[in-house]
Scaffold this motif. Structure first.
Motif, PDB file in Angstrom:
ATOM      1  N   ARG A  80       1.379   4.937   0.662  1.00  0.00           N
ATOM      2  CA  ARG A  80       0.681   5.949   1.463  1.00  0.00           C
ATOM      3  C   ARG A  80       1.341   7.301   1.296  1.00  0.00           C
ATOM      4  NH1 ARG A  80      -0.608   3.076   6.577  1.00  0.00           N
ATOM      5  NH2 ARG A  80      -1.736   1.209   5.937  1.00  0.00           N
TER       6      ARG A  80
ATOM      7  N   GLU B 143       0.879  -1.173   0.000  1.00  0.00           N
ATOM      8  CA  GLU B 143       0.000   0.000   0.000  1.00  0.00           C
ATOM      9  C   GLU B 143       0.910   1.214   0.000  1.00  0.00           C
ATOM     10  OE1 GLU B 143      -2.632   0.044   3.347  1.00  0.00           O
ATOM     11  OE2 GLU B 143      -3.447  -1.936   2.893  1.00  0.00           O
TER      12      GLU B 143
ATOM     13  N   ASN C 294       0.988  -0.056  -5.841  1.00  0.00           N
ATOM     14  CA  ASN C 294      -0.094  -0.532  -4.982  1.00  0.00           C
ATOM     15  C   ASN C 294      -0.522  -1.928  -5.422  1.00  0.00           C
ATOM     16  OD1 ASN C 294      -0.825   1.436  -2.980  1.00  0.00           O
ATOM     17  ND2 ASN C 294      -1.456   2.749  -4.654  1.00  0.00           N
TER      18      ASN C 294
END
Length: 78
Positions: free
Chosen positions: A28, A26, A62
């Motif tokens: 961020r 992920e 991602n």
């Protein structure tokens, strides 16, 4: 605080790669605070309990699946 080597400087701004519970990446967005050279203060975007990727490659995306190593193997960040 995170090692400076964990930050990806992307077109969308600074990001950190985190490994989720399914061993997927992920990315961020993070807000940077003070730069102390080897470490950088992270004001927002990650939690202390997140598994941050140490020395992420530029091609990290991602959803990418990753193999997690123990802390001693440097597969997970601080």
């Amino acid at each position: 605080m995170l090692p400076a080597s964990t930050i990806l400087f992307q077109a969308d701004g600074p990001q950190v790669g985190v490994v989720n519970s399914r061993n997927q990446v992920e990315l961020r967005k993070v807000t940077l605070g003070h730069d102390f050279g080897d470490t950088i203060e992270i004001v927002s975007g990650v939690r202390q309990t997140d598994a941050v990727i140490a020395n992420p490659p530029d091609f990290l995306t991602n959803g990418m699946r990753v193999a997690v190593q123990s802390d001693s193997g440097s597969g997970r960040g601080n």
